[in-house]
Motif scaffolding. Structure first.
Motif, PDB file in Angstrom:
ATOM      1  N   SER A  36       0.958  -0.972   0.093  1.00 35.10           N
ATOM      2  CA  SER A  36      -0.047   0.035   0.060  1.00 35.10           C
ATOM      3  C   SER A  36       0.986   1.376  -0.001  1.00 35.10           C
ATOM      4  O   SER A  36       2.068   1.037   0.103  1.00 35.10           O
ATOM      5  CB  SER A  36      -0.863  -0.152   1.364  1.00 35.10           C
ATOM      6  N   LYS A  47      -2.750   9.981   5.827  1.00 37.57           N
ATOM      7  CA  LYS A  47      -2.221   8.623   4.783  1.00 37.57           C
ATOM      8  C   LYS A  47      -1.862   9.325   3.802  1.00 37.57           C
ATOM      9  O   LYS A  47      -2.418  10.409   3.015  1.00 37.57           O
ATOM     10  CB  LYS A  47      -3.403   8.020   4.522  1.00 37.57           C
ATOM     11  N   THR A  49      -2.501   8.533   0.693  1.00 35.55           N
ATOM     12  CA  THR A  49      -3.300   8.435  -0.222  1.00 35.55           C
ATOM     13  C   THR A  49      -4.234   9.875  -0.160  1.00 35.55           C
ATOM     14  O   THR A  49      -4.647  10.395  -1.090  1.00 35.55           O
ATOM     15  CB  THR A  49      -4.286   7.237  -0.283  1.00 35.55           C
ATOM     16  N   GLU A 120       0.847   4.089  -4.309  1.00 29.29           N
ATOM     17  CA  GLU A 120       1.472   2.679  -4.148  1.00 29.29           C
ATOM     18  C   GLU A 120       2.550   2.328  -4.962  1.00 29.29           C
ATOM     19  O   GLU A 120       3.530   1.489  -4.694  1.00 29.29           O
ATOM     20  CB  GLU A 120       0.542   1.641  -4.443  1.00 29.29           C
ATOM     21  N   ARG A 196     -11.562   2.243  -2.283  1.00 28.52           N
ATOM     22  CA  ARG A 196     -10.588   2.686  -1.310  1.00 28.52           C
ATOM     23  C   ARG A 196     -10.119   1.432  -0.740  1.00 28.52           C
ATOM     24  O   ARG A 196     -10.962   0.353  -0.436  1.00 28.52           O
ATOM     25  CB  ARG A 196     -10.980   3.575  -0.146  1.00 28.52           C
ATOM     26  N   SER A 197      -8.731   1.156   0.191  1.00 25.08           N
ATOM     27  CA  SER A 197      -8.550   0.143   0.694  1.00 25.08           C
ATOM     28  C   SER A 197      -8.064  -0.991  -0.211  1.00 25.08           C
ATOM     29  O   SER A 197      -8.004  -2.214  -0.112  1.00 25.08           O
ATOM     30  CB  SER A 197      -9.206  -0.279   1.755  1.00 25.08           C
ATOM     31  N   SER A 199      -5.676  -2.133  -2.200  1.00 23.91           N
ATOM     32  CA  SER A 199      -4.595  -2.901  -2.183  1.00 23.91           C
ATOM     33  C   SER A 199      -4.582  -4.402  -1.635  1.00 23.91           C
ATOM     34  O   SER A 199      -4.207  -5.632  -1.960  1.00 23.91           O
ATOM     35  CB  SER A 199      -3.461  -2.555  -1.135  1.00 23.91           C
TER      36      SER A 199
HETATM   37  N1  ASP Z   1      -3.684   3.383  -0.175  1.00 22.35           N
HETATM   38  C1  ASP Z   1      -5.196   3.017  -0.664  1.00 22.35           C
HETATM   39  C2  ASP Z   1      -6.057   3.522   0.512  1.00 22.35           C
HETATM   40  O1  ASP Z   1      -5.684   3.966   1.387  1.00 22.35           O
HETATM   41  C3  ASP Z   1      -5.282   1.675  -1.053  1.00 22.35           C
HETATM   42  C4  ASP Z   1      -4.804   0.888   0.158  1.00 22.35           C
HETATM   43  O2  ASP Z   1      -4.297   1.041   1.287  1.00 22.35           O
HETATM   44  O3  ASP Z   1      -5.333  -0.430   0.160  1.00 22.35           O
HETATM   45  O4  ASP Z   1      -7.299   3.427   0.223  1.00 22.35           O
END
Ligand code: ASP
Length: 451
Positions: A36, A47, A49, A120, A196-197, A199
């Motif tokens: 990530s 973060k 992102t 990423e 989102r999230s 990865s």
């Molecule tokens: N960095 C991206 C997010 O914050 C994806 C991830 O971390 O999985 O959504």
């Protein structure tokens, strides 16, 4: 061969990089690493992102971006300097991000995804450089070259089937494979990110593609909890879950593992092991096809807010051909999606997400449903919370609904709706939001404490 994915909180600082080095080198079957973007270093931190989203937004609005740009590069730089990684990689991170920032903005969604994905992408380059500096041969792999192709739905990309075959070739790599999470390429060569999230999704796709024996997902908690710790102090951990149980729990708010990541792992029958980077030898939570250990009837309790219920009542509804279809076509007319639709003899309830409604639309809906269906009574109730008790073994256990409803009754919680999915993996209760905490505690007492 194992695919190992590290979340943002496992890659936020130089100390985290040291931890992941130990984890990877401790097991020679950990050959593919999905990363990530750097996450939060401390509670109030932001973060990468989120910084990137801010950067793209500012660039689209033609606002000043220099300071934010430097703040983002500094995050990578801090890690590189404190781990003794070649600073050449920071130079290329800087120039890559500069080029993306200056790229075509005529399609804002595309531009946003390009910027987001750099989080990423650059971290994967940094991780590869870090391992090389430590004498472990590692190589960054670009998703386009590796053949990870996705749809062009920006921020909600879906994997294209052919990717799995392409990714099989990663098995041949001699060096540690370092792969950026969160995005793939469309067939026309554009970057498109998962939700989102996402990865977690990349990790699952790679695990499927290379036919891994295990997909290890490293995060910052020891295991999935049986219930949200915001409601119950120090709840018990779950050490084993089936894909179906995890799916149901993620639906109702368990966000530890992305729900879309389950399918690629499930399809290839690859177990997923959720583990803690800060405590890697701890047992974690394993997600498997069928329980290997004896499971309790209820493995977890979840709740989710933000639902409304439309209650429709009409005498002899059960005899009327096409009634359900007409209800759904009215919802379709207003572009509403529904979540559940439990029914009685003369009544039907449609549960849908609150955020699709507003007071005007509610009035229009009540009017339309009443007139077009010639219903006796139509009513919309907001602020409904869905409680779910989840467990595959419920199917063979008598009295789970009884125990749950007794616990809720004893706690003074009125049940607005009960729905036992046809799968018998979960039982769902609709309650008023104000009872959420009381209800969750009562169910936890019943299923995890008293027996
Ligand atoms: N960095 C991206 C997010 O914050 C994806 C991830 O971390 O999985 O959504």
């Amino acid at each position: 061969m194992k695919v190992v994915k590290f979340g943002g909180s496992s890659l936020a600082s130089a100390a985290n990089f040291e931890q992941i080095f130990q984890i990877i080198t401790a097991d020679s079957s950990r050959k593919i690493v999905v990363v990530s973007a750097p996450g939060k270093r401390f509670k109030e931190d932001v973060k990468v992102t989120d910084l990137l989203i801010d950067l793209a937004t500012k660039a689209l609005l033609k606002e000043e971006t220099a300071e934010l740009f430097e703040q983002i590069v500094a995050r990578y730089q801090e890690i590189a300097s404190n781990t003794g990684t070649e600073l050449a990689v920071i130079k290329s991170i800087r120039s890559d991000l500069q080029a993306i920032l200056a790229s075509d903005k005529s399609n804002p969604d595309r531009f946003m995804d390009r910027i987001k994905a750099s989080g990423e992408d650059n971290n994967a380059k940094l991780v590869a450089a870090f391992f090389n500096a430590r004498g472990i041969p590692a190589r960054y792999h670009n998703p386009k070259e590796a053949g990870l192709f996705v749809t062009a739905e920006h921020a909600n990309a879906q994997v294209l089937q052919e990717s799995y075959e392409n990714l099989y070739n990663l098995r041949e790599a001699n060096e540690l494979v370092v792969f950026p999470g969160f995005f793939g390429y469309t067939k026309s060569g554009e970057i498109s990110t998962f939700s989102r999230s996402g990865s977690d999704i990349t990790g699952a796709i790679l695990a499927n593609g290379v036919k891994a024996s295990l997909y290890e997902n490293f995060t910052d908690v020891d295991a999935v909890f049986t219930v949200n710790p915001a409601f119950v102090h120090n709840p018990q951990e779950i050490h084993e879950l089936t894909y179906r149980e995890m799916r149901e729990l993620s639906y109702a708010g368990f966000s530890i593992f992305h729900e879309e990541a389950l399918l690629p792992a499930f399809e290839a029958g690859i177990p997923v092991h959720i583990k803690n980077t800060n405590n890697p030898t701890c047992c974690g939570t394993k997600i498997v096809n069928a329980h290997e250990q004896v499971a309790r009837p209820v493995v977890g309790i979840a709740s989710d807010n933000g639902f409304s219920q439309i209650y429709i009542s009409k005498y002899l509804m059960n005899r009327e051909i096409g009634f359900g279809r007409r209800v759904l076509s009215i919802l379709e007319k207003y572009q509403l999606t529904f979540e559940h639709m439990p029914s009685g003899i003369d009544d039907l309830t449609v549960i849908l997400r609150d955020n699709q409604l507003n007071p005007d639309l509610e009035q229009t809906l009540i009017k339309n449903l009443t007139e077009e269906l010639q219903a006796d009574y139509v009513n919309i109730e907001r602020d409904i919370t869905l409680l779910m008790i989840v467990g595959e073994s419920m199917r063979h256990n008598i009295g789970t609904t009884y125990r749950a409803s007794r616990a809720l009754a004893n706690a003074g919680v009125n049940i607005e709706m009960i729905n036992q999915g046809s799968s018998e993996v979960s039982i769902m209760f609709g309650i008023k939001k104000e009872f959420e905490k009381t209800a969750i505690r009562a169910l936890y007492e019943e299923f995890f404490k008293s027996h």
